[in-house]
Design a protein around this motif. Structure first.
Motif, short mmCIF file in Angstrom:
data_model
loop_
_atom_site.label_atom_id
_atom_site.label_comp_id
_atom_site.label_asym_id
_atom_site.label_seq_id
_atom_site.Cartn_x
_atom_site.Cartn_y
_atom_site.Cartn_z
N CYS A 185 29.61 21.90 51.84
CA CYS A 185 30.35 20.77 51.30
C CYS A 185 29.51 20.18 50.17
CB CYS A 185 30.69 19.74 52.38
SG CYS A 185 29.28 18.93 53.14
N TYR A 186 29.95 19.08 49.59
CA TYR A 186 29.28 18.50 48.44
C TYR A 186 28.98 17.03 48.68
CZ TYR A 186 30.59 22.84 46.29
OH TYR A 186 30.72 24.18 46.03
N SER A 187 27.84 16.60 48.19
CA SER A 187 27.49 15.19 48.28
C SER A 187 28.35 14.40 47.30
CB SER A 187 26.01 14.99 47.94
OG SER A 187 25.78 15.21 46.56
N GLU A 188 28.28 13.09 47.40
CA GLU A 188 29.03 12.22 46.48
C GLU A 188 28.59 12.46 45.03
OE1 GLU A 188 31.60 10.23 47.15
OE2 GLU A 188 31.51 10.79 49.27
N LYS A 189 27.36 12.95 44.86
CA LYS A 189 26.84 13.23 43.51
C LYS A 189 27.15 14.64 43.05
CE LYS A 189 23.10 9.93 44.02
NZ LYS A 189 21.65 9.73 44.02
N GLY A 190 27.87 15.41 43.88
CA GLY A 190 28.26 16.75 43.50
C GLY A 190 27.27 17.85 43.85
N MET A 191 26.25 17.52 44.64
CA MET A 191 25.26 18.52 45.05
C MET A 191 25.81 19.32 46.23
SD MET A 191 22.69 18.09 42.99
CE MET A 191 21.41 19.00 43.81
N GLU A 192 25.64 20.65 46.16
CA GLU A 192 26.10 21.50 47.25
C GLU A 192 25.19 21.32 48.47
OE1 GLU A 192 27.69 25.65 46.58
OE2 GLU A 192 25.77 26.09 47.53
N MET A 193 25.81 21.19 49.66
CA MET A 193 25.06 21.00 50.90
C MET A 193 25.54 22.00 51.94
SD MET A 193 25.02 16.81 51.31
CE MET A 193 26.73 16.77 51.83
N ASP A 194 24.59 22.67 52.59
CA ASP A 194 24.93 23.56 53.70
C ASP A 194 25.21 22.73 54.95
OD1 ASP A 194 24.58 25.91 52.24
OD2 ASP A 194 22.44 26.02 52.71
N VAL A 195 26.16 23.19 55.73
CA VAL A 195 26.50 22.56 57.01
C VAL A 195 26.03 23.53 58.10
CG1 VAL A 195 28.35 21.71 58.49
CG2 VAL A 195 28.46 21.35 56.01
N TYR A 196 25.16 23.04 58.98
CA TYR A 196 24.51 23.87 59.99
C TYR A 196 25.14 23.68 61.37
CZ TYR A 196 20.85 24.20 56.46
OH TYR A 196 20.15 24.43 55.31
N GLY A 197 25.03 24.72 62.18
CA GLY A 197 25.47 24.67 63.56
C GLY A 197 24.96 25.90 64.27
N PRO A 198 25.29 26.05 65.55
CA PRO A 198 24.83 27.22 66.31
C PRO A 198 25.58 28.47 65.87
CG PRO A 198 26.26 25.88 67.66
CD PRO A 198 26.06 25.13 66.37
N PRO A 199 24.96 29.64 66.02
CA PRO A 199 25.66 30.88 65.69
C PRO A 199 26.76 31.17 66.71
CG PRO A 199 23.54 31.38 66.66
CD PRO A 199 23.60 29.88 66.50
N GLU A 200 27.66 32.08 66.35
CA GLU A 200 28.76 32.42 67.25
C GLU A 200 28.28 33.09 68.53
OE1 GLU A 200 32.16 34.40 65.66
OE2 GLU A 200 32.43 32.91 64.09
N THR A 201 27.24 33.89 68.41
CA THR A 201 26.72 34.57 69.59
C THR A 201 25.69 33.67 70.27
OG1 THR A 201 27.01 36.73 68.53
CG2 THR A 201 25.58 36.65 70.46
N PRO A 202 26.02 33.16 71.45
CA PRO A 202 25.06 32.29 72.14
C PRO A 202 23.86 33.10 72.64
CG PRO A 202 27.02 32.60 73.48
CD PRO A 202 27.27 33.31 72.19
N LEU A 203 22.75 32.44 72.78
CA LEU A 203 21.54 33.07 73.29
C LEU A 203 21.35 32.67 74.74
CD1 LEU A 203 19.15 32.40 70.28
CD2 LEU A 203 20.42 34.49 70.78
N LEU A 204 21.08 33.64 75.56
CA LEU A 204 20.81 33.41 76.97
C LEU A 204 19.36 33.80 77.21
CD1 LEU A 204 21.95 32.63 79.76
CD2 LEU A 204 22.59 35.03 80.04
N LEU A 205 18.53 32.84 77.60
CA LEU A 205 17.11 33.08 77.80
C LEU A 205 16.83 33.44 79.24
CD1 LEU A 205 14.25 33.01 76.63
CD2 LEU A 205 14.19 30.58 77.17
N TYR A 206 16.22 34.58 79.42
CA TYR A 206 15.84 35.05 80.74
C TYR A 206 14.32 35.17 80.77
CZ TYR A 206 14.95 38.38 84.50
OH TYR A 206 14.45 39.00 85.61
N LEU A 207 13.67 34.49 81.68
CA LEU A 207 12.22 34.48 81.73
C LEU A 207 11.69 35.61 82.61
CD1 LEU A 207 11.60 30.64 81.87
CD2 LEU A 207 11.53 32.17 79.90
N GLY A 208 12.14 36.79 82.28
CA GLY A 208 11.70 38.01 82.95
C GLY A 208 11.60 39.12 81.93
#
Length: 151
Positions: A88-111
């Motif tokens: 998206c863009y700031s009020e001044k017209g600067m391009e800004m990335d919008v972040y979030g989690p990836p589609e593939t969730p990570l499952l942590l296994y401590l083994g």
């Protein structure tokens, strides 16, 4: 006169049913631990698992400098914990990335990774018992609780 550039994002968090399983002896697991080693990274990660945001919005929400937020976003993105979902863009017209989690969730296994086939089979049974919609929600909530320290 209407705005020519979108100043807000309609990005949403979408998660696949099948997570990527991280085992304690995986190289990526080390990167994930390193990326989440600071409280600031954990706060940003938890925030982005609730709602996609641009760096400036995260800075405002957590009362942090934009430089500090950008540093942690880079680390989280390099480890695969977050991704750019939109622009998206700031009020001044600067391009800004919008972040979030990836589609593939990570499952942590401590083994070890030798246990990977059994863990995947167990997870599939778990998903079947919960239903396809509940699994990504449960994974996301568990990750947020893990990162925020709630039990």
């Amino acid at each position: 006169m209407g705005k020519l550039l979108p100043t807000s994002s309609d990005a949403t968090i979408n998660r696949e049913e099948q997570p990527q399983l991280l085992c304690i002896d995986d190289d990526l697991t080390s990167e994930v631990f390193k990326a989440l080693s600071s409280d600031t990274s954990q706060d940003i990660f938890a925030l982005l698992n609730e709602e996609p945001m641009a760096a400036q919005d995260i800075s405002d929400e957590l009362d942090l400098s934009l430089q500090r937020v950008s540093y942690h976003l880079d680390n989280l993105q390099e480890s695969g914990l977050i991704t750019v979902l939109d622009t998206c863009y700031s009020e001044k017209g600067m391009e800004m990335d919008v972040y979030g989690p990836p589609e593939t969730p990570l499952l942590l296994y401590l083994g070890p990774s030798d246990d990977r086939p059994g863990m995947i089979a167990s997870f599939k049974q778990f998903v079947h018992a919960l239903g396809p919609i509940a699994a990504p929600v449960a994974i996301g909530q568990a990750l947020v609780r893990l990162v925020s320290g709630d039990e």
